[in-house]
Design a protein around this motif. Structure first.
Motif, PDB file in Angstrom:
ATOM      1  N   SER A 150      -5.375   1.609  -1.251  1.00  0.00           N
ATOM      2  CA  SER A 150      -4.177   1.146  -1.571  1.00  0.00           C
ATOM      3  C   SER A 150      -3.733   0.067  -0.620  1.00  0.00           C
ATOM      4  N   ASP A 162      -2.342  -3.067  -2.730  1.00  0.00           N
ATOM      5  CA  ASP A 162      -1.416  -2.438  -3.643  1.00  0.00           C
ATOM      6  C   ASP A 162      -0.117  -2.496  -2.938  1.00  0.00           C
ATOM      7  N   THR A 193       1.070  -5.994  -2.129  1.00  0.00           N
ATOM      8  CA  THR A 193       1.732  -6.689  -3.477  1.00  0.00           C
ATOM      9  C   THR A 193       3.103  -6.238  -3.493  1.00  0.00           C
ATOM     10  N   ALA A 194       3.313  -4.838  -3.489  1.00  0.00           N
ATOM     11  CA  ALA A 194       4.576  -4.378  -3.208  1.00  0.00           C
ATOM     12  C   ALA A 194       5.345  -4.608  -2.606  1.00  0.00           C
ATOM     13  N   LYS A 239       6.880  -8.198  -3.554  1.00  0.00           N
ATOM     14  CA  LYS A 239       7.721  -8.116  -4.580  1.00  0.00           C
ATOM     15  C   LYS A 239       9.298  -7.656  -3.876  1.00  0.00           C
ATOM     16  N   LYS A 258      -2.477   4.756  -4.580  1.00  0.00           N
ATOM     17  CA  LYS A 258      -2.154   3.508  -5.202  1.00  0.00           C
ATOM     18  C   LYS A 258      -0.829   3.863  -5.922  1.00  0.00           C
ATOM     19  N   GLU A 259      -0.621   4.943  -6.494  1.00  0.00           N
ATOM     20  CA  GLU A 259       0.379   5.227  -7.453  1.00  0.00           C
ATOM     21  C   GLU A 259       1.657   5.328  -6.621  1.00  0.00           C
ATOM     22  N   TRP A 262       2.577   3.133  -4.554  1.00  0.00           N
ATOM     23  CA  TRP A 262       3.020   1.678  -4.612  1.00  0.00           C
ATOM     24  C   TRP A 262       3.729   1.238  -5.882  1.00  0.00           C
ATOM     25  N   THR A 263       3.877   2.102  -6.831  1.00  0.00           N
ATOM     26  CA  THR A 263       4.738   1.719  -8.015  1.00  0.00           C
ATOM     27  C   THR A 263       5.960   2.848  -8.245  1.00  0.00           C
ATOM     28  N   ASP A 264       5.833   3.525  -7.322  1.00  0.00           N
ATOM     29  CA  ASP A 264       6.938   4.826  -7.250  1.00  0.00           C
ATOM     30  C   ASP A 264       8.063   4.083  -6.706  1.00  0.00           C
ATOM     31  N   LYS A 265       9.024   4.211  -7.720  1.00  0.00           N
ATOM     32  CA  LYS A 265      10.641   3.601  -7.327  1.00  0.00           C
ATOM     33  C   LYS A 265      11.383   4.093  -6.131  1.00  0.00           C
ATOM     34  N   LEU A 291       9.679   3.142  -2.981  1.00  0.00           N
ATOM     35  CA  LEU A 291       9.959   1.607  -2.710  1.00  0.00           C
ATOM     36  C   LEU A 291      11.202   1.493  -2.060  1.00  0.00           C
TER      37      LEU A 291
END
Length: 243
Positions: free
Chosen positions: A42, A45, A48-49, A52, A220-221, A223-226, A229
């Motif tokens: 991850s 990921d 990238t996060a 962003k 990995k998941e 890193w898309t968890d609001k 973040l």
């Protein structure tokens, strides 16, 4: 009668304004993800996060796995250094000294997940990170208890319990001086070994600088968890000494 502002005052004000604007625009952080042990899939990921987050909140993000960048002059460019799932012995003696000097000069540190699985032979780093990794069970969901809602890394959480799925570290050599933000309820999952007091995210002032750590960030998941973040961004704000 209209007052005329002297030319040199106008110039001075313009220079001051430009300097202030430039300072605001050049807040930079370094994401360091070198591994000498287990390597998390991850990591990309995470890079990238974080990039962003930087774009959204107007700070610059450099990423590297080159430990040779840990010099006194280079580290001065960064408001904080993030150890993103680093593992093992990633810095030599000279690089360690440069990083110590960076923190002592007021620098910021953010440790993510395996950052505590790093530099076991460097006691200073263990105290900075706040603990060392001991073991972990399988990835599973657990209850995290919010212990402090006044910190930017947790102030957004409305409830006292946060349900999150991740790899759940057990720790050793926990620094007693850390300020705990989240603990994990070992009754909510299988494999906990720290007992009733099991910190999972914390912060503290250390040796002249500021350190924040979260043990989330394995999957990995995540890193898309609001929520994660926002939690991480709050930790970065603390590390760079911004509200």
């Amino acid at each position: 009668m209209k007052k005329i502002i002297p030319f040199f005052v106008v110039v001075a004000l313009l220079i001051l304004f430009q300097s202030f604007s430039t300072h605001k625009k050049t807040i930079s952080i370094l994401v360091f993800s070198k591994t000498k042990g287990f390597r998390h899939n991850s990591i990309n990921d995470g890079k990238t996060a974080i990039a962003k987050l930087g774009k959204a909140h107007r700070f610059l993000v450099d990423t590297t796995e080159n430990a040779a960048l840990f010099t006194e002059n280079n580290l001065k460019k960064y408001a904080a250094v993030i150890f993103l799932n680093t593992t093992g012995d990633v810095l030599d003696d000279q690089q360690q000294k440069a990083f110590e000097q960076y923190i002592q000069a007021g620098g910021g540190y953010v440790g993510i997940h395996a950052a505590t699985d790093t530099e076991y032979d460097w006691p200073w780093y263990g105290k900075l990170a706040g603990a060392y990794f001991m073991s972990h069970p399988a990835v599973q969901e657990a209850k995290f208890i919010v212990k402090n809602r006044k910190h930017p890394a947790t102030s957004f959480l409305k409830d006292s319990v946060w349900i999150h799925k991740d790899e759940l570290y057990n720790f050793k050599d926990i620094n007693p001086d850390i300020n705990v933000l989240l603990t994990i309820d070992e009754n909510s999952y299988t494999g906990g070994k720290n007992g009733k007091f099991h910190p999972f995210s914390w912060y503290h002032n250390f040796d002249g600088g500021r350190a924040f750590y979260t043990s989330m960030g394995h999957t990995k998941e995540t890193w898309t968890d609001k929520l994660f973040l926002i939690h991480l961004y709050g930790g970065i704000l603390y590390a760079i000494d911004r509200k």
